[in-house]
Design an enzyme around this catalytic site. Structure first.
Site: not given
Ligand code: UD1
Length: 427
Positions: A22-23, A101, A125, A130-134, A315, A337, A407
């Site tokens: 899936k991922n 997400r 989830c 889980r922000p998207v700032d990065l 996961d 994480i 899902r």
């Molecule tokens: C992906 C996987 C998810 C898995 C996770 C960690 C997909 C679709 N989902 O989620 O199943 O559990 O990797 O292996 O591939 N973070 C920030 N800012 C950001 C992005 C992330 O602070 O802009 C933080 C998150 O809150 C978290 C950490 O970074 O604490 C890692 O998150 P991330 O690797 O981005 O997870 P996803 O890509 O959402």
């Protein structure tokens, strides 16, 4: 809302074919936006998240057709052709994004291909902030102008994106994928430092290479991308789902059963398998696949800390916690994480588990037997942990809110039932 009813106590024995990841599938589908030519993806899993992504892409103007059927409503449909020849829109609305997400994955490709993107902030989830700032900061480093308004990310780069160096302060899987996709069409060289190196990220990079992208450092923490003017179409087969693989390995272990997992890859799960062996389970790579044998095993507690690949995957944390609930002695799980990924704990306790959560750590005292209970699924992996607990529990369990499972697990009940589980879906 559907529920699962499980009569515990049966061993899980047999052979289970693992589906496509899936991922990996979700970012690979987003790759189609980058090219005017069709992208053919095989080994597509049949999941609600794939359907949601198809709806999202179709809304943008991408034509999505399953290759081996005329109707997109009939499973099993394993091969998908995505054609973004003429995009209609650069907007991903809330009603399509909120379910998942990973919808944020269209941000980078849309911006790179069309010079603009308007994306609703994602849902998904409930396992943390889980922000998207990065994702946003990385695209800004590549010259994009981005602002947030009314729950939407507005991004523009009318002159195109510029190659840049971006160092992730925290390793982010989808963040890396988003910037990687965007960089393939940026002018000049991009270097992504402290990038995620999960197998799904590498799968995306390999597909982009097949589409004509220039990428070095695949599988490492530094990805170097030399932008090109345009990408071509490609045909790509999605890697196996390592989380599904690990989940069925736990299903065999927790029921003291024996399974062979086929169509999967052993080396994606080295840390997980090493812990499974410590717990007392026989794990072996054999010509047919991966053998998991817990018949006659004495399960023992262990210490696990989740981290980035190649470490122990977050996961699989919930699933292995279910296993440790019935393993002798004291176990400790530390989640590094996500800050809120212990929602399965209270439900496992309802089944008789002894777990003490404290901050990012859980201490688990093994019990000899879990008991059937009515429990509530809260997120994808927590849900499946409850299924695993129920499989080994004495008596019947009812698991509510199982839409999370749909899902991420293709034909879960069917695969488990074929191996001896007594499991039924109640509508
Ligand atoms: C992906 C996987 C998810 C898995 C996770 C960690 C997909 C679709 N989902 O989620 O199943 O559990 O990797 O292996 O591939 N973070 C920030 N800012 C950001 C992005 C992330 O602070 O802009 C933080 C998150 O809150 C978290 C950490 O970074 O604490 C890692 O998150 P991330 O690797 O981005 O997870 P996803 O890509 O959402």
């Amino acid at each position: 809302m559907d529920k699962l009813r499980i009569q515990g106590g049966n061993q899980i024995n047999g052979t289970i074919a693992i589906s496509g990841a899936k991922n990996a599938a979700l970012p690979l589908m987003a790759c189609s936006i980058l090219s005017q030519h069709p992208l053919h993806l095989s080994n597509i899993p049949d999941l609600a998240d794939i359907t949601s992504t198809i709806h999202l892409l179709e809304n943008l103007g991408v034509t999505c057709t399953y290759a081996n059927s005329s109707s997109s409503a009939l499973p099993p449909l394993r091969s998908l052709c995505l054609n973004a020849g003429s995009l209609l829109s650069s907007t991903a609305p809330y009603e399509l994004v909120r379910k998942m997400r990973a919808s944020i994955l269209v941000l980078g490709p849309l911006l790179a291909r069309t010079g603009e993107a308007v994306i609703s902030l994602p849902g998904g989830c409930a396992i943390g902030m889980r922000p998207v700032d990065l994702h946003i900061k990385g695209l800004e480093a590549m010259g994009a102008t981005i602002y947030l308004d009314n729950g939407y990310i507005h991004a523009s780069a009318p002159q195109g994106l510029q190659g840049a160096d971006y160092t992730f302060p925290i390793v982010s899987v989808t963040g890396t994928e988003n910037l990687l996709m965007a960089a393939t069409l940026a002018k000049g060289r991009t270097r992504l430092l402290n990038a995620a190196c999960e197998p799904e990220v590498s799968d995306v990079a390999h597909c982009l290479q097949a589409m004509g992208a220039h990428i070095e450092g695949i599988g490492t923490n530094t990805l170097t991308i030399q932008g090109v003017d345009a990408l071509s179409g490609a045909t790509h087969s999605i890697i196996p789902d390592r989380i599904e693989t690990g989940t069925y390995a736990v299903a065999a272990a927790i029921t003291k059963g024996r399974v062979i997992l086929t169509h999967t890859q052993f080396d994606f799960l080295m840390s997980f398998f090493s812990h499974l062996k410590d717990i007392g389970v026989r794990v072996e790579e054999i010509p047919e696949g991966i053998l998991i044998d817990a018949t006659n095993a004495t399960l023992r507690g262990t210490h696990i800390t989740t981290t980035h690949y190649p470490g122990f995957p977050t996961d699989l944390q919930a699933q292995v916690m279910a296993l440790l609930c019935v393993s002798e002695g004291t176990s400790v799980i530390t989640e590094t994480i996500f800050e809120n990924r212990f929602m399965h704990v209270s439900e496992l306790i309802r089944m008789g588990a002894h777990i003490i959560p404290q901050g990012s750590t859980c201490t688990i005292e093994g019990v000899s037997q879990l008991h059937g209970a009515e429990v509530m699924a809260t997120d994808l992996r927590a849900s499946v942990a409850l299924v695993l607990g129920a499989l080994c529990a004495e008596g019947t369990s009812t698991i509510n809110r199982i839409y999370h499972l749909d899902r991420g697990y293709e034909r879960l009940e069917e695969k488990l039932r074929a191996c001896g589980a007594v499991i039924e879906r109640i509508s």
